[in-house]
Design a protein around this motif. Structure first.
Motif, PDB file in Angstrom:
ATOM      1  N   ALA A 157      11.920   9.611  54.478  1.00 57.23           N
ATOM      2  CA  ALA A 157      11.610  11.038  54.322  1.00 57.23           C
ATOM      3  C   ALA A 157      12.419  11.883  55.302  1.00 57.23           C
ATOM      4  CB  ALA A 157      10.117  11.272  54.543  1.00 57.23           C
ATOM      5  N   PHE A 158      12.562  11.401  56.527  1.00 55.63           N
ATOM      6  CA  PHE A 158      13.303  12.132  57.561  1.00 55.63           C
ATOM      7  C   PHE A 158      14.767  12.318  57.156  1.00 55.63           C
ATOM      8  CE2 PHE A 158      15.975  12.161  61.377  1.00 55.63           C
ATOM      9  CZ  PHE A 158      15.408  13.204  62.099  1.00 55.63           C
ATOM     10  N   ASN A 159      15.367  11.291  56.543  1.00 56.94           N
ATOM     11  CA  ASN A 159      16.794  11.334  56.184  1.00 56.94           C
ATOM     12  C   ASN A 159      17.062  11.879  54.789  1.00 56.94           C
ATOM     13  OD1 ASN A 159      18.003  10.296  58.578  1.00 56.94           O
ATOM     14  ND2 ASN A 159      17.278   8.250  58.035  1.00 56.94           N
ATOM     15  N   LEU A 160      16.003  12.212  54.054  1.00 51.44           N
ATOM     16  CA  LEU A 160      16.196  12.740  52.703  1.00 51.44           C
ATOM     17  C   LEU A 160      16.873  14.106  52.781  1.00 51.44           C
ATOM     18  CD1 LEU A 160      15.465  11.655  49.872  1.00 51.44           C
ATOM     19  CD2 LEU A 160      13.483  13.154  49.903  1.00 51.44           C
ATOM     20  N   ASN A 161      17.920  14.275  52.012  1.00 50.91           N
ATOM     21  CA  ASN A 161      18.670  15.536  52.014  1.00 50.91           C
ATOM     22  C   ASN A 161      17.807  16.654  51.424  1.00 50.91           C
ATOM     23  OD1 ASN A 161      20.513  17.685  50.964  1.00 50.91           O
ATOM     24  ND2 ASN A 161      22.072  16.349  51.857  1.00 50.91           N
ATOM     25  N   ALA A 162      17.497  17.653  52.251  1.00 55.95           N
ATOM     26  CA  ALA A 162      16.589  18.724  51.834  1.00 55.95           C
ATOM     27  C   ALA A 162      17.143  19.519  50.654  1.00 55.95           C
ATOM     28  CB  ALA A 162      16.321  19.664  53.013  1.00 55.95           C
ATOM     29  N   ASN A 163      18.436  19.796  50.680  1.00 54.23           N
ATOM     30  CA  ASN A 163      19.043  20.584  49.593  1.00 54.23           C
ATOM     31  C   ASN A 163      19.009  19.827  48.276  1.00 54.23           C
ATOM     32  OD1 ASN A 163      19.701  22.781  51.278  1.00 54.23           O
ATOM     33  ND2 ASN A 163      21.584  21.762  51.957  1.00 54.23           N
ATOM     34  N   GLU A 164      19.332  18.520  48.337  1.00 59.99           N
ATOM     35  CA  GLU A 164      19.305  17.710  47.118  1.00 59.99           C
ATOM     36  C   GLU A 164      17.873  17.557  46.605  1.00 59.99           C
ATOM     37  OE1 GLU A 164      21.292  14.048  47.921  1.00 59.99           O
ATOM     38  OE2 GLU A 164      23.223  15.006  48.315  1.00 59.99           O
ATOM     39  N   LEU A 165      16.902  17.479  47.525  1.00 58.06           N
ATOM     40  CA  LEU A 165      15.493  17.389  47.131  1.00 58.06           C
ATOM     41  C   LEU A 165      15.061  18.652  46.403  1.00 58.06           C
ATOM     42  CD1 LEU A 165      12.809  15.807  47.291  1.00 58.06           C
ATOM     43  CD2 LEU A 165      12.366  16.969  49.464  1.00 58.06           C
ATOM     44  N   LYS A 166      15.455  19.809  46.925  1.00 57.34           N
ATOM     45  CA  LYS A 166      15.102  21.076  46.283  1.00 57.34           C
ATOM     46  C   LYS A 166      15.741  21.193  44.907  1.00 57.34           C
ATOM     47  CE  LYS A 166      14.528  23.675  50.603  1.00 57.34           C
ATOM     48  NZ  LYS A 166      15.119  24.711  51.472  1.00 57.34           N
ATOM     49  N   GLU A 167      17.005  20.797  44.815  1.00 59.82           N
ATOM     50  CA  GLU A 167      17.730  20.908  43.541  1.00 59.82           C
ATOM     51  C   GLU A 167      17.124  20.015  42.461  1.00 59.82           C
ATOM     52  OE1 GLU A 167      21.809  20.050  44.267  1.00 59.82           O
ATOM     53  OE2 GLU A 167      22.120  21.774  45.598  1.00 59.82           O
ATOM     54  N   ASN A 168      16.566  18.874  42.858  1.00 63.41           N
ATOM     55  CA  ASN A 168      16.062  17.902  41.878  1.00 63.41           C
ATOM     56  C   ASN A 168      14.554  17.689  41.972  1.00 63.41           C
ATOM     57  OD1 ASN A 168      18.787  17.007  40.901  1.00 63.41           O
ATOM     58  ND2 ASN A 168      18.999  16.389  43.026  1.00 63.41           N
TER      59      ASN A 168
END
Length: 532
Positions: A86-97
């Motif tokens: 969770a810490f390393n999950l890309n925030a921008n990619e998470l928002k986009e998808n």
């Protein structure tokens, strides 16, 4: 005589008490050996190589005291793995998808559990399999096996240059469906243990309460610890705070009968997306990331190696019919959930074509969490052994067969593929490094009079020609914008790391003060983070 007896007794006791320590040392030696061997001699993902190593060593009974227990996985190993992901999950990619990730993670698990459960029960009834499992037991297995663990798959994705959206959805879904599967598993197991009638409405209500409660607790704790780290500028203290947060979020959520898994995920997302921006200096961010990368490497290595040991001791042939039925049921359940839910995703988000759906199905490998859930089933439950056998079989099949074949599937579907010029550039660069190394050795041999002048001149001329040829090819390839960008980034990062080493060396010898050195290192770390 007494002294000798006492010595022998103490020696015997020491050996007995040290057996587990010796096994742990051997375990880490085996893990390091496999990881090093894979890195230098094979393209096989190291997690799959560890499973093979575990299966082979299981026949020699070298690790009799090391086993995966639910307490070990849930309370010790699982929280750090979830937090790191969770810490390393890309925030921008998470928002986009976020839309496809939530749909596949939440509704995908529910659909897969019911399809797998009903299909399993129907198949057992149809073929009149001995010891037919009731529907609730089949649904429990569906919940046990519904979480995905694509560590080996994502490693192959990176090698093959798979589109970011595809890998982001699979990574995000895997992270969130861990929490969802644990909640669904708890609801079904609770109904079985209490001998109560399973109600879908009641189960849905409890699912929402437990999941929402875990998310709320993790978010609050993650926000609180993020604000605390903003008051401190010491990477060791901040690493310790993230470690405390990892276990505290799990324990707190479980205490309030919420989902500890979802709580850890929420806390990790909060610190990774918010805490790193407001409360961590570049140096601390690098240190925290490196720390959690190491913890994840160690835990994943241990877990996958022990999975190999556990799968190796299962009597596959005796229970082959259970395993085959389970594998087919799980694959069909995953297929149905992906195909059905993709229709919804395609209506509200960017379309996901059939090729990607195929990768979602085959890339949904199972791992340690499934085994932990199976082991956590009460020992007095009459269908526990069957569920354990099927879980081990499915996990072994998915990690080895699906994990090893996902690369070939991507090639068949023409998904991904590295830039040919970039690959050729790396190849020539590798050759140039090898030739330069040989040239240095040649100079050393000549200097030490280990080779005649005539032979030295011949070999030197040959090396010079090879170097010039490699340089010409690299210069030509560097005209490609992708190669130029890659070369610039890797070269700049190497120079920045050299600057960092030089500053640390100057601080060590008192040439510059610690305060000034830390300021300079902080600036360099900021540039490294930007490059990454």
């Amino acid at each position: 005589m007494n002294l000798r007896y006492n010595y022998q007794q103490r020696k015997k006791e020491f050996i007995i008490h040290s057996s587990i320590e010796i096994e742990i040392i051997l375990l880490f030696m085996a893990i390091v050996s496999v990881a090093m061997g894979v890195r230098h001699y094979s393209k096989l993902p190291y997690t799959i190589a560890l499973i093979f190593a575990g299966i082979i060593l299981s026949f020699f009974d070298i690790f009799p005291d090391i086993h995966l227990t639910p307490e070990l996985i849930f309370h010790v190993l699982l929280p750090p793995l979830l937090f790191e992901a969770a810490f390393n999950l890309n925030a921008n990619e998470l928002k986009e998808n976020v839309k496809p990730i939530l749909i596949y993670a939440v509704f995908g698990v529910i659909v897969a559990v019911f399809v797998t459960g009903f299909l399993l029960q129907g198949t057992f009834s149809l073929f009149s399999t001995d010891g037919v499992m009731p529907l609730m037991a089949c649904l429990l297995f569906g919940a046990v096996i519904s979480s995905t663990d694509p560590i080996s798959v994502l490693a192959i994705f990176k090698q093959l240059g798979v589109p970011k959206r595809l890998s982001s959805i699979i990574e995000g879904e895997s992270l969130l469906n861990d929490g969802v599967s644990v909640v669904v598993y708890g609801i079904i197991l609770s109904a079985i243990v209490s001998h109560s009638h399973f109600s879908f409405i009641y189960g849905l209500k409890e699912f929402i309460e437990v999941a929402f409660g875990g998310a709320l607790i993790g978010t609050i704790l993650g926000l609180t610890f993020s604000r605390i780290t903003a008051l401190i500028d010491d990477h060791l203290i901040e690493i310790t705070l993230t470690t405390i947060l990892t276990y505290l979020s799990y324990i707190t959520a479980e205490y309030f009968h919420a989902s500890g898994v979802i709580s850890v995920i929420a806390a990790g997302l909060m610190v990774g997306t918010y805490g790193t921006k407001i409360g961590m200096s570049p140096t601390t961010r690098v240190s925290v990331k490196d720390f959690w990368d190491y913890i994840a490497f160690v835990i994943n290595s241990v877990v996958f190696f022990i999975i190999g040991l556990e799968v190796g001791i299962v009597n596959i042939f005796t229970n082959f019919h259970y395993i085959i039925i389970a594998i087919l049921s799980v694959l069909i359940g995953r297929t149905v959930s992906i195909l059905v839910l993709t229709q919804i995703v395609n209506r509200i988000d960017k379309k996901i074509d059939f090729k990607w759906q195929t990768v979602f199905v085959w890339g949904g490998v199972r791992g340690a969490l499934a085994m932990a859930l199976a082991l956590a089933i009460p020992k007095d439950y009459e269908f526990r052994d069957i569920i354990l056998i099927m879980t081990f079989g499915v996990v072994g099949f998915s990690l080895i067969v699906q994990g090893l074949s996902i690369g070939k599937l991507l090639n068949i579907l023409h998904i991904g593929g590295r830039d040919k010029n970039l690959e050729e550039y790396e190849l020539e660069k590798g050759r140039l490094i090898a030739i330069n190394g040989a040239a240095q050795e040649l100079e050393s041999m000549y200097k030490d009079a280990l080779i005649s002048t005539h032979v030295y001149q011949l070999l030197s001329d040959h090396n010079t020609k090879d170097i010039e040829k490699a340089k010409e090819i690299i210069e030509e390839l560097a005209k490609d914008p992708n190669v130029k960008n890659y070369e610039f980034k890797t070269s700049l990062k190497r120079l920045l790391l050299k600057q960092k080493d030089s500053i640390q060396e100057s601080m060590k010898h008192g040439i510059i003060s610690i305060q000034v050195g830390e300021r300079l290192i902080n600036t360099i770390n900021q540039e490294i983070l930007y490059l990454d």
